[in-house]
Design an enzyme around this catalytic site. Structure first.
Site, PDB file in Angstrom:
ATOM      1  N   ASN A  10       0.870  -1.179   0.000  1.00 37.88           N
ATOM      2  CA  ASN A  10       0.000   0.000   0.000  1.00 37.88           C
ATOM      3  C   ASN A  10       0.905   1.226   0.000  1.00 37.88           C
ATOM      4  O   ASN A  10       1.510   1.555   1.016  1.00 37.88           O
ATOM      5  CB  ASN A  10      -0.894  -0.024   1.248  1.00 37.88           C
ATOM      6  CG  ASN A  10      -1.722   1.248   1.382  1.00 37.88           C
ATOM      7  OD1 ASN A  10      -1.763   2.077   0.469  1.00 37.88           O
ATOM      8  ND2 ASN A  10      -2.379   1.402   2.526  1.00 37.88           N
ATOM      9  N   LYS A  12       0.067   4.243  -0.268  1.00 41.19           N
ATOM     10  CA  LYS A  12      -0.570   5.423   0.339  1.00 41.19           C
ATOM     11  C   LYS A  12      -0.327   6.649  -0.559  1.00 41.19           C
ATOM     12  O   LYS A  12      -0.306   6.509  -1.771  1.00 41.19           O
ATOM     13  CB  LYS A  12      -0.063   5.620   1.778  1.00 41.19           C
ATOM     14  CG  LYS A  12      -0.179   4.316   2.596  1.00 41.19           C
ATOM     15  CD  LYS A  12       0.053   4.488   4.063  1.00 41.19           C
ATOM     16  CE  LYS A  12      -0.120   3.135   4.766  1.00 41.19           C
ATOM     17  NZ  LYS A  12      -0.022   3.215   6.212  1.00 41.19           N
ATOM     18  N   HIS A  97      -9.445   1.272   4.888  1.00 43.45           N
ATOM     19  CA  HIS A  97      -8.172   1.443   5.590  1.00 43.45           C
ATOM     20  C   HIS A  97      -8.401   2.379   6.781  1.00 43.45           C
ATOM     21  O   HIS A  97      -9.179   3.326   6.689  1.00 43.45           O
ATOM     22  CB  HIS A  97      -7.109   2.017   4.653  1.00 43.45           C
ATOM     23  CG  HIS A  97      -5.739   1.956   5.251  1.00 43.45           C
ATOM     24  ND1 HIS A  97      -5.300   2.869   6.184  1.00 43.45           N
ATOM     25  CD2 HIS A  97      -4.719   1.074   5.086  1.00 43.45           C
ATOM     26  CE1 HIS A  97      -4.074   2.548   6.561  1.00 43.45           C
ATOM     27  NE2 HIS A  97      -3.689   1.468   5.907  1.00 43.45           N
ATOM     28  N   GLU A  99      -6.763   4.715   7.927  1.00 42.39           N
ATOM     29  CA  GLU A  99      -6.506   6.133   7.644  1.00 42.39           C
ATOM     30  C   GLU A  99      -7.719   6.788   6.985  1.00 42.39           C
ATOM     31  O   GLU A  99      -8.000   7.957   7.208  1.00 42.39           O
ATOM     32  CB  GLU A  99      -5.249   6.261   6.764  1.00 42.39           C
ATOM     33  CG  GLU A  99      -3.982   6.006   7.582  1.00 42.39           C
ATOM     34  CD  GLU A  99      -2.809   5.433   6.808  1.00 42.39           C
ATOM     35  OE1 GLU A  99      -2.811   5.493   5.560  1.00 42.39           O
ATOM     36  OE2 GLU A  99      -1.882   4.902   7.462  1.00 42.39           O
ATOM     37  N   GLU A 167      -5.175  -4.862  10.564  1.00 37.58           N
ATOM     38  CA  GLU A 167      -4.131  -3.853  10.765  1.00 37.58           C
ATOM     39  C   GLU A 167      -4.376  -3.108  12.083  1.00 37.58           C
ATOM     40  O   GLU A 167      -5.163  -2.154  12.112  1.00 37.58           O
ATOM     41  CB  GLU A 167      -4.135  -2.833   9.632  1.00 37.58           C
ATOM     42  CG  GLU A 167      -3.880  -3.414   8.258  1.00 37.58           C
ATOM     43  CD  GLU A 167      -3.322  -2.371   7.298  1.00 37.58           C
ATOM     44  OE1 GLU A 167      -2.234  -2.619   6.749  1.00 37.58           O
ATOM     45  OE2 GLU A 167      -3.950  -1.312   7.106  1.00 37.58           O
ATOM     46  N   GLY A 173       2.910   2.243  10.788  1.00 39.96           N
ATOM     47  CA  GLY A 173       3.917   3.288  10.669  1.00 39.96           C
ATOM     48  C   GLY A 173       4.674   3.582  11.952  1.00 39.96           C
ATOM     49  O   GLY A 173       5.354   4.601  12.055  1.00 39.96           O
ATOM     50  N   SER A 212       3.576  -2.222  10.253  1.00 37.11           N
ATOM     51  CA  SER A 212       5.020  -2.349  10.490  1.00 37.11           C
ATOM     52  C   SER A 212       5.571  -3.720  10.108  1.00 37.11           C
ATOM     53  O   SER A 212       6.453  -4.243  10.796  1.00 37.11           O
ATOM     54  CB  SER A 212       5.370  -2.009  11.941  1.00 37.11           C
ATOM     55  OG  SER A 212       5.065  -0.642  12.207  1.00 37.11           O
TER      56      SER A 212
HETATM   57  P1  13P Z   1       3.224   0.336   7.590  1.00 40.38           P
HETATM   58  O1  13P Z   1       3.702  -0.959   6.986  1.00 40.38           O
HETATM   59  O2  13P Z   1       3.982   1.528   7.075  1.00 40.38           O
HETATM   60  O3  13P Z   1       3.151   0.264   9.079  1.00 40.38           O
HETATM   61  O4  13P Z   1       1.720   0.564   7.067  1.00 40.38           O
HETATM   62  C1  13P Z   1       0.820  -0.475   7.191  1.00 40.38           C
HETATM   63  C2  13P Z   1      -0.415  -0.123   6.440  1.00 40.38           C
HETATM   64  O5  13P Z   1      -1.154   0.768   6.824  1.00 40.38           O
HETATM   65  C3  13P Z   1      -0.685  -0.852   5.191  1.00 40.38           C
HETATM   66  O6  13P Z   1      -1.963  -0.594   4.732  1.00 40.38           O
END
Ligand code: 13P
Length: 249
Positions: A10, A12, A97, A99, A167, A173, A212
């Site tokens: 992803n 983003k 997601h 976010e 997740e 992150g 992560s």
């Molecule tokens: P990270 O791998 O950067 O922690 O992000 C995970 C994520 O949100 C994947 O959709």
């Protein structure tokens, strides 16, 4: 039952046309090394979705969107429909997601409608769920995720392929992850719930872990029962790191 794992990147809100170099490098690694034991998906920003889908095609890299609208078309300035993503070469789309749930107020109901729209356009939705840190600390992680699963996964998942991504929000992150035991417990709970609702189809649904996931911890996470792949953020941006994770399968 054997489930072919799936590793999805992803990106983003990262990636320009110049990022195609990373796709080319990954394609090179995937075609010269040992054949990957996982399906490989990249979900880039929509601006380069078509180029990533074309560039990845010969090396088996599949493309996905990061979100879609619930409607097929219409007056929704700035939004993209699932069929537009499909038209650009996507086979998958991430929906719900954390976010987007947080920054765009997406509820389970909206996420479910997006997953339905994705299925309607012939895409496979990657439906995201996960608890906050305080929900975990309060001992509510499983209950929160169970209710997201109930609310976000459409009944159509009984006939069509969907993918679930667990997740934990506090792991995204941050460089922190749950213990393997905690991941295993959650994935087992999700599996039980999917089997209860969808029977055989639920038994074969991929459950990805995200948060992560890195070259360093991928192997131990991917080894956990009912972890059928990963949804990788930061570590999917560099071909070498992403390839190491794919190779950990
Ligand atoms: P990270 O791998 O950067 O922690 O992000 C995970 C994520 O949100 C994947 O959709």
């Amino acid at each position: 039952m054997t489930i072919t794992p799936l590793i999805a990147g992803n990106w983003k809100m990262n990636g320009l046309r110049s990022s195609l170099d990373e796709v080319a490098e990954l394609a090179g690694l995937l075609t010269t090394g040992e054949a990957p034991r996982a399906l490989v998906v990249i979900c880039p920003p929509a601006t380069i979705l078509h180029t990533v889908a074309s560039a990845g095609a010969t090396s088996g890299i599949l493309a996905g969107g990061q979100d879609c609208h619930t409607a097929v078309s219409g007056a929704h300035t700035g939004d993209l429909s699932a069929s537009m993503l499909a038209d650009a070469g996507a086979q998958y789309v991430i929906v719900g997601h954390s976010e987007r749930r947080a920054a765009h107020g997406e509820t389970d109901e909206v996420v479910r409608a997006k997953a339905e729209a994705a299925i309607g356009a012939g895409l496979k939705p990657i439906i995201c769920v996960g608890e906050t840190e305080s929900e975990r600390d309060a001992g509510n992680a499983e209950a929160v995720v169970a209710s997201q699963i109930t609310g976000s996964i459409p009944d159509a998942a009984g006939q069509h392929e969907v993918i679930v991504a667990y997740e934990p929000i506090w792991a995204i992150g941050t460089g922190r992850t749950p213990s393997c035991e905690e991941i295993g417990q959650m994935h087992n709970a999700i599996r039980r719930q999917l089997v209860e609702r969808f029977g055989e189809k639920g038994a074969s649904t991929r459950i990805l872990y995200g948060g992560s996931m890195k070259p360093m911890n991928a192997r131990e996470i991917l080894d956990i029962e009912n972890v059928n792949g990963g949804l990788v953020g930061g570590a999917s941006l560099l071909a070498k790191d992403f390839y190491t994770i794919i190779s950990a399968v």
